[in-house]
Design a protein around this motif. Sequence first.
Motif, PDB file in Angstrom:
ATOM      1  N   MET A 277       0.860  -1.192   0.000  1.00 27.95           N
ATOM      2  CA  MET A 277       0.000   0.000   0.000  1.00 27.95           C
ATOM      3  C   MET A 277       0.898   1.245   0.000  1.00 27.95           C
ATOM      4  O   MET A 277       1.186   1.826   1.041  1.00 27.95           O
ATOM      5  CB  MET A 277      -0.836  -0.110   1.278  1.00 27.95           C
ATOM      6  N   ALA A 279       0.178   3.998  -1.815  1.00 31.67           N
ATOM      7  CA  ALA A 279      -0.578   5.216  -2.133  1.00 31.67           C
ATOM      8  C   ALA A 279      -0.599   6.165  -0.946  1.00 31.67           C
ATOM      9  O   ALA A 279      -0.587   5.741   0.203  1.00 31.67           O
ATOM     10  CB  ALA A 279      -2.007   4.853  -2.520  1.00 31.67           C
ATOM     11  N   VAL A 281      -2.963   8.057   0.596  1.00 32.79           N
ATOM     12  CA  VAL A 281      -4.422   8.199   0.636  1.00 32.79           C
ATOM     13  C   VAL A 281      -4.774   9.442   1.462  1.00 32.79           C
ATOM     14  O   VAL A 281      -4.266   9.611   2.574  1.00 32.79           O
ATOM     15  CB  VAL A 281      -5.057   6.957   1.299  1.00 32.79           C
ATOM     16  N   ASP A 283      -6.519  11.499   4.062  1.00 29.75           N
ATOM     17  CA  ASP A 283      -7.178  11.032   5.286  1.00 29.75           C
ATOM     18  C   ASP A 283      -8.587  11.588   5.437  1.00 29.75           C
ATOM     19  O   ASP A 283      -9.372  11.095   6.233  1.00 29.75           O
ATOM     20  CB  ASP A 283      -6.330  11.405   6.505  1.00 29.75           C
ATOM     21  N   PRO A 312     -12.026   6.225   4.755  1.00 27.97           N
ATOM     22  CA  PRO A 312     -11.715   4.911   5.333  1.00 27.97           C
ATOM     23  C   PRO A 312     -10.202   4.700   5.365  1.00 27.97           C
ATOM     24  O   PRO A 312      -9.494   5.192   4.490  1.00 27.97           O
ATOM     25  CB  PRO A 312     -12.365   3.928   4.345  1.00 27.97           C
ATOM     26  N   ASP A 313      -9.715   4.003   6.378  1.00 23.60           N
ATOM     27  CA  ASP A 313      -8.294   3.620   6.414  1.00 23.60           C
ATOM     28  C   ASP A 313      -8.197   2.266   5.707  1.00 23.60           C
ATOM     29  O   ASP A 313      -8.550   1.223   6.270  1.00 23.60           O
ATOM     30  CB  ASP A 313      -7.797   3.535   7.863  1.00 23.60           C
ATOM     31  N   ILE A 314      -7.754   2.315   4.474  1.00 23.50           N
ATOM     32  CA  ILE A 314      -7.785   1.124   3.606  1.00 23.50           C
ATOM     33  C   ILE A 314      -6.904   0.016   4.174  1.00 23.50           C
ATOM     34  O   ILE A 314      -7.287  -1.151   4.223  1.00 23.50           O
ATOM     35  CB  ILE A 314      -7.325   1.504   2.174  1.00 23.50           C
ATOM     36  N   LEU A 315      -5.725   0.399   4.628  1.00 21.31           N
ATOM     37  CA  LEU A 315      -4.770  -0.592   5.112  1.00 21.31           C
ATOM     38  C   LEU A 315      -5.228  -1.232   6.417  1.00 21.31           C
ATOM     39  O   LEU A 315      -5.078  -2.438   6.622  1.00 21.31           O
ATOM     40  CB  LEU A 315      -3.412   0.103   5.293  1.00 21.31           C
ATOM     41  N   GLY A 329       2.937  -1.612   4.418  1.00 20.21           N
ATOM     42  CA  GLY A 329       2.467  -0.231   4.427  1.00 20.21           C
ATOM     43  C   GLY A 329       3.637   0.735   4.378  1.00 20.21           C
ATOM     44  O   GLY A 329       4.797   0.336   4.540  1.00 20.21           O
ATOM     45  N   PHE A 330       3.332   1.980   4.160  1.00 17.66           N
ATOM     46  CA  PHE A 330       4.347   3.036   4.156  1.00 17.66           C
ATOM     47  C   PHE A 330       4.049   3.995   5.291  1.00 17.66           C
ATOM     48  O   PHE A 330       2.877   4.196   5.638  1.00 17.66           O
ATOM     49  CB  PHE A 330       4.329   3.790   2.818  1.00 17.66           C
ATOM     50  N   ALA A 331       5.080   4.572   5.839  1.00 16.98           N
ATOM     51  CA  ALA A 331       4.883   5.601   6.861  1.00 16.98           C
ATOM     52  C   ALA A 331       5.713   6.812   6.467  1.00 16.98           C
ATOM     53  O   ALA A 331       6.931   6.726   6.336  1.00 16.98           O
ATOM     54  CB  ALA A 331       5.317   5.087   8.226  1.00 16.98           C
ATOM     55  N   LEU A 332       5.024   7.881   6.224  1.00 18.77           N
ATOM     56  CA  LEU A 332       5.680   9.130   5.854  1.00 18.77           C
ATOM     57  C   LEU A 332       5.756   9.965   7.120  1.00 18.77           C
ATOM     58  O   LEU A 332       4.721  10.414   7.618  1.00 18.77           O
ATOM     59  CB  LEU A 332       4.813   9.811   4.801  1.00 18.77           C
ATOM     60  N   LYS A 344       2.539   2.331  13.866  1.00 19.06           N
ATOM     61  CA  LYS A 344       1.660   2.166  12.704  1.00 19.06           C
ATOM     62  C   LYS A 344       1.654   0.715  12.240  1.00 19.06           C
ATOM     63  O   LYS A 344       0.628   0.156  11.894  1.00 19.06           O
ATOM     64  CB  LYS A 344       2.175   3.045  11.556  1.00 19.06           C
ATOM     65  N   LYS A 348      -1.824  -1.338  12.497  1.00 20.16           N
ATOM     66  CA  LYS A 348      -2.510  -1.741  11.260  1.00 20.16           C
ATOM     67  C   LYS A 348      -2.276  -3.217  10.943  1.00 20.16           C
ATOM     68  O   LYS A 348      -2.643  -3.678   9.863  1.00 20.16           O
ATOM     69  CB  LYS A 348      -2.062  -0.848  10.091  1.00 20.16           C
TER      70      LYS A 348
HETATM   71  N1  CTP Z   1      -3.376   4.496   4.371  1.00 18.09           N
HETATM   72  C1  CTP Z   1      -4.568   3.898   4.022  1.00 18.09           C
HETATM   73  N2  CTP Z   1      -5.738   4.589   4.129  1.00 18.09           N
HETATM   74  C2  CTP Z   1      -5.739   5.844   4.599  1.00 18.09           C
HETATM   75  C3  CTP Z   1      -4.548   6.459   4.991  1.00 18.09           C
HETATM   76  C4  CTP Z   1      -3.369   5.763   4.846  1.00 18.09           C
HETATM   77  O1  CTP Z   1      -4.559   2.746   3.598  1.00 18.09           O
HETATM   78  N3  CTP Z   1      -6.889   6.492   4.697  1.00 18.09           N
HETATM   79  C5  CTP Z   1      -2.134   3.723   4.258  1.00 18.09           C
HETATM   80  C6  CTP Z   1      -1.089   4.335   3.363  1.00 18.09           C
HETATM   81  O2  CTP Z   1      -1.177   3.858   2.057  1.00 18.09           O
HETATM   82  C7  CTP Z   1       0.213   3.908   4.027  1.00 18.09           C
HETATM   83  C8  CTP Z   1      -0.134   3.766   5.478  1.00 18.09           C
HETATM   84  O3  CTP Z   1      -1.557   3.666   5.530  1.00 18.09           O
HETATM   85  O4  CTP Z   1       0.657   2.662   3.550  1.00 18.09           O
HETATM   86  C9  CTP Z   1       0.298   4.879   6.365  1.00 18.09           C
HETATM   87  O5  CTP Z   1      -0.231   6.075   5.932  1.00 18.09           O
HETATM   88  P1  CTP Z   1      -0.083   7.432   6.786  1.00 18.09           P
HETATM   89  O6  CTP Z   1      -0.869   8.484   6.123  1.00 18.09           O
HETATM   90  O7  CTP Z   1       1.366   7.676   7.058  1.00 18.09           O
HETATM   91  O8  CTP Z   1      -0.728   6.972   8.120  1.00 18.09           O
HETATM   92  P2  CTP Z   1      -1.965   7.455   8.886  1.00 18.09           P
HETATM   93  O9  CTP Z   1      -2.490   6.230   9.539  1.00 18.09           O
HETATM   94  O10 CTP Z   1      -2.902   8.198   8.007  1.00 18.09           O
HETATM   95  O11 CTP Z   1      -1.329   8.372   9.992  1.00 18.09           O
HETATM   96  P3  CTP Z   1      -0.850   9.896   9.995  1.00 18.09           P
HETATM   97  O12 CTP Z   1      -1.303  10.532   8.721  1.00 18.09           O
HETATM   98  O13 CTP Z   1      -1.496  10.443  11.198  1.00 18.09           O
HETATM   99  O14 CTP Z   1       0.647   9.830  10.135  1.00 18.09           O
END
Ligand code: CTP
Length: 408
Positions: A277, A279, A281, A283, A312-315, A329-332, A344, A348
Motif C-alpha cells: 500500500m 498510495a 491516501v 485522510d 476509510p483507512d484502507i490498510l 504499508g508506508f509511513a511518511l 503504525k 494496522k
Molecule cells: N493508508 C490507508 N488509508 C488511509 C490512509 C493511509 O490505507 N486512509 C495507508 C497508506 O497507504 C500507508 C499507510 O496507511 O501505507 C500509512 O499512511 P499514513 O498516512 O502515514 O498513516 P496514517 O495512519 O494516516 O497516519 P498519519 O497521517 O497520522 O501519520
Amino acid sequence: MLTGKHILLGVTGGIAAYKSALLVREFVRAGAEVQVVMTPSATQFVTPLTFATLSRRDVIIEMFPPSPDQPTSQWTKHIDLGVWADCMIIAPATANTIAKIATGMADNFLTSLVLALRGPLVVAPTMDVDMYTNTATQHNIGVLRSRGVHIVEPEAGELASGLSGPGRLPDTPVLIEAVKNVLKGTAKDLAGRRILVTAGPTQEPIDPVRYLGNRSSGKMGFAVASAAASRGAAVTLIAGPVALATPPGVQRVDVHTAREMADAVSGHFGACDALVMSAAVADFAPASPADSKIKREALGTERFVIECVKNPDILRTAGEMRTHQVLVGFALETDNGLEHARKKRAGKKLDLIVLNDPRVDGAAFGSETNVVTLIGSDDKPEPLPRMPKLDVAHRILDRVLQLLPAAR
Ligand code: CTP
C-alpha cells in the motif's frame, strides 16, 4: 546472487571510465566472472591493462584485432559472448554509444555485442549535463527503455567540466544493485504470486473543478509494480491520478478518490498474496462536494470553511480482513519516524512498514530516488542507503518473498 554469473561490462569513452575499475573489482569479489569490453575511445581514459588485471581476462576492444595471434581474433567472439552472458552492463555509457544502440548500429565490438546479446542489458548514461538533457539523447534513452533496457539514471552533482547537473555515474553499489535486480527479474522468483499495489495520491473533490490532494507522484508504487511484474508476479496496480505509464505486464485500475481506492482494493484483496500500500491516501474528504463550480461571489466573507469527513483507512481494513495476505504499508514521517512507524505497523497489523522522511536529501516527493528504513515484525530497523526507487522496490519485494509461504 552474483556467484558464478557471467557479466559483460561495457566501458565507453567518458571520464567516469576510471570508476568502472571498482565495478569490476566488486563483481569479481562477489564471485562473478567478468568480461570487459571497451570502445576504442574508452582506452583514452583508462588502460585496458587495468581492467584485464582486475577481471583476470583479456579485454576486448577491436572487432578485428591487428595481430592475428591474439585470442580475440576469432571474429565470432561477439556472438559467443552474447550467448555466454547472464547480463551486460554498460557503465559509463556515452551519448554516442547510446545513440548507436538506439539505432541498432554495430560499428565496433561493443555495439556488435549489444546486438548479439541474448540476456538483459543495463545502461548507465554518463555525460555532461547538456549532452544528457539534449533532446536527441533523451529520445535515444527513451527508445532503449521502451525496448526493456534497464536505465540507471545518472546522479546530479558537480561534473568534470565544472558544470553542475545530472550526468554523474552512480556509485558502484547502485550499479551492482541494478545488475542484481535484473538477474532477479530473469530468476522470476515471484512467478505464481498475485501482488496488489496501490500508488499515487487520491483527489477528494470540493466541486467539479477543485480537489484536496497531496504531492505524491506515484513513482514509488509504480516501481514496486514494475519490479514485481519483472520478477514474474501477476500484478494489479490501483493508481490514483498520476502522469505515469503503466509498467509492462501490469494490470492497472485507475481511481480518483480514497473511497474509489478502498472499493478497488477490497475487490482485489481476497485473491492477492500480498498488498503493498504505497498510495498516499487522503485522510479526509470534503463532506458535501458542490455539484457545480463554487463561484467567488458566493463565498461572501473573507473565510471559506470546507467541512471534511474522515476517509476509510484502507490498510487498517485490510489488516482486519487478512487471511493469508502479506501486508506492507508506508509511513511518511517527519518527526520521531521510528517510533511512529513501529506503532503504525503494529496498529494496522502489517508485516512490514517502509518508513521515509520527505525532508531527507534524495527522498523528496517526485524524486527518482528514495531513502527508506524497513521495519518488520521484529521491530528491527533496516536502514537502506539512498537508491533509485526501482532498487528500493526490489528490496521491499525481497522481504515480501521471505514472508510469503513457500511456493506450491
Ligand atoms: N493508508 C490507508 N488509508 C488511509 C490512509 C493511509 O490505507 N486512509 C495507508 C497508506 O497507504 C500507508 C499507510 O496507511 O501505507 C500509512 O499512511 P499514513 O498516512 O502515514 O498513516 P496514517 O495512519 O494516516 O497516519 P498519519 O497521517 O497520522 O501519520
